[in-house]
Design an enzyme around this catalytic site. Structure first.
Site, PDB file in Angstrom:
ATOM      1  N   HIS A 205      -7.742  -5.566  -0.567  1.00  0.00           N
ATOM      2  CA  HIS A 205      -6.459  -4.997  -0.163  1.00  0.00           C
ATOM      3  C   HIS A 205      -5.881  -5.755   1.031  1.00  0.00           C
ATOM      4  CE1 HIS A 205      -3.820  -1.546  -0.687  1.00  0.00           C
ATOM      5  NE2 HIS A 205      -3.905  -1.203   0.581  1.00  0.00           N
TER       6      HIS A 205
ATOM      7  N   SER B 234       0.840  -1.193   0.000  1.00  0.00           N
ATOM      8  CA  SER B 234       0.000   0.000   0.000  1.00  0.00           C
ATOM      9  C   SER B 234       0.881   1.250   0.000  1.00  0.00           C
ATOM     10  CB  SER B 234      -0.963  -0.051   1.192  1.00  0.00           C
ATOM     11  OG  SER B 234      -2.003   0.871   1.047  1.00  0.00           O
TER      12      SER B 234
END
EC number: 3.1.1.1
Length: 542
Positions: A464, A207
């Protein structure tokens, strides 16, 4: 070889002759003195080792300075690394203040393996939207159980303390990125003392950590610090990474903490330095207009070329096109529903109904903050674009749980997938070293989407972190790995170990060898799923 490279090489040679004590592997000699780690059964740990002077007082909002202190006694490297001061999205309740301002440390984890005298090194930059997160939140038990490499976790400044910027030389910003770079230099110079191989360092992150890895790689001398890089679900071209509008937010921060009389950058910086760090970080809540939206109000910026210790002065696209970046093997990835991290909070139940209902009346207001174009367009252009993307993805549907999957796909495309394709496209055209990519599709039983939505009755898909948290344990999972995930976890860990030690930049996952994108007419994308992997070619990402 330039001066920096020569110093690093000489430091590595000197430290290689001053490695850990053969009679007591917990004792390690460094230029600062001796430190003592901890025996954890299957591995040794050396935690919370300072690599920079504390960024407090006059050193707040300054580039980090190398740690200079000498230890007269043995330094006890046994304390869990503290989180850098932050307004944490995942801390429950109204007060989300977590961590300390004095936080610039590295933590090292070394497997016990009698068959090896040295190990390749994986340096890890944690994620958290440049706003929150911590080294300790990414577990290392899976990695240490495999015993393939030394892991080094890097802590760096976050939020306004790490990224406030007025866009000029007085308060240029990017302090968190400069912390990471100094930590990398420390690792290169000192890791041999822990049994690490300074010539075999792989930098990875997820990320915002993945975007940080890419930004570090865009420094032309990156190859002197690491031999390869891996960006998981984050890269420098994501719209939430290098943002505009930072100057306005810096002065807004000043007004929020009583520095409203500051009319120029120098006086603003002086005033901000005088305020309690907790007050500056708590002011983050004033920038959030809907839950934790925008999720990155403070982030990397472009600095002026005359800024002292400037880290990034050109748009990343232009840096890649110039070819003047770290030409080392690089891999980038995304998962099929990365945008679930950003969208899932909209399915949270409230007394007045689920949060997504608000979008029906507030889409034009909120979309630029969710999707990070609030500082790049006029009000009319923002409204027109917001209407267009809603039409493209949802058609005439209203925002509700039935249309949520289309909204999550919109978030995935705009915040992750499209920019991953763009970055890979630039690297295949202008890069010289291999550029690899994978897409992951294998949903976890519980992950970040379920935590943010506070519900388990919706199938969010592969969200994610569903891949990354199989390498590094994370509190959002709360469930044991399935048998298929255990296999995937081992494949990922072996993939990183091999990438760190490879002499030719070859990258493999299980039985599948990644294909190089540099010079390829089509995108070479490795698909990883529940029971295997497959190389696929695409004109555009699927």
């Amino acid at each position: 070889m330039n001066y920096v490279g020569l110093i690093i090489v000489l430091s590595c040679l000197w430290l290689g002759s001053n490695a850990s004590d053969p009679d007591d592997p917990l004792l390690v000699q460094l230029p600062q003195g001796k430190l003592r780690g901890r025996d954890n059964g299957s591995y040794y740990s050396y935690e919370s080792i300072p690599y920079a002077e504390p960024p407090i007082g006059d050193l707040r909002f300054e580039a980090p300075e190398p740690y200079k202190q000498k230890w007269s006694d043995i330094f006890e490297a046994t304390k869990t690394p503290v989180a850098c001061l932050q307004w944490d999205q995942f801390t429950p309740g109204a007060n989300k203040l977590v961590g300390e301002e004095d936080c610039l440390t590295v933590s090292i984890y070394k497997p016990k393996n009698s068959k090896r005298s040295s190990f390749p090194v994986v340096a890890h930059i944690h994620g958290g939207a440049f706003m929150f997160g911590a080294a300790w939140q990414n577990g290392h038990e899976n990695v240490m159980r495999e015993g393939k490499f030394i892991l080094v976790k890097i802590s760096y400044r976050l939020g306004p303390l790490g990224f406030a910027s007025t866009g000029d030389r007085d308060l240029p910003g990017n302090y968190g990125l400069k912390d990471q770079r100094l930590a990398l230099k420390w690792i290169k110079q000192n890791i041999a003392s822990f049994g690490g191989e300074p010539e075999n360092i792989l930098l990875i992150g997820h990320s915002a950590g993945g975007a940080s890895v890419h930004l570090q790689m865009l420094r032309e001398d990156f190859g002197q610090l690491a031999k390869a890089a891996f960006s998981f679900s984050g890269n420098a071209l994501d719209p939430w990474v290098v943002q505009k509008g930072a100057r306005g937010r810096a002065f807004e921060l000043g007004r929020n903490v009583g520095c409203e009389s500051s009319e120029d950058s120098a006086s603003l910086k002086k005033c901000l330095k005088s305020k309690p760090a907790s007050e500056l970080v708590t002011a983050v809540r004033k920038f959030l207009i809907f839950s934790y939206v925008p999720f990155a109000p403070f982030s990397p910026v472009l600095e002026p070329s005359d800024a002292p210790d400037a880290f990034l002065t050109q748009d990343p696209r232009e840096v890649i096109k110039s070819g003047k970046f770290g030409q080392v093997p690089w891999a980038v990835s995304y998962v099929t529903e990365d945008g679930g991290y950003n969208a899932a909070l909209l399915l949270k139940e409230r007394k007045s109904g689920i949060a997504i209902d608000d979008l029906n009346d507030r889409w034009l207001e909120l979309a630029p903050y969710f999707l990070f174009y609030r500082d790049t367009k006029t009000k009319k252009d923002m409204d027109d674009y917001s209407r267009k993307i809603k039409e493209d993805y949802l058609g005439n549907q209203k925002f509700d749980i039935e249309s949520y999957s289309e909204l999550q796909r919109l978030f995935t495309d705009i915040l992750f997938k499209n920019s991953t394709q763009e970055s890979l496209d630039l690297h295949r055209k202008y890069g010289k070293s291999p550029a690899y990519a994978y897409v992951y599709d294998n949903p976890a039983e519980k992950g970040i989407a379920q935590v943010l939505a506070n519900r388990t009755d919706y199938d969010f898909g592969t969200v994610h972190g569903d891949d990354y948290f199989l390498i590094f344990e994370n509190f959002v999972r709360e469930v044991e790995m399935r048998p298929d995930e255990e296999i995937i976890s081992r494949n990922f860990i072996n993939m990183l170990a091999d990438f760190a030690s490879s002499d030719n930049g070859v990258l493999k996952y299980g039985e599948c060898a990644f294909k190089n994108n540099v010079g390829s007419e089509k995108f070479q994308l490795l698909a990883i799923y529940i029971d295997g992997c497959q190389n696929r070619q695409h004109v555009e990402f699927p």
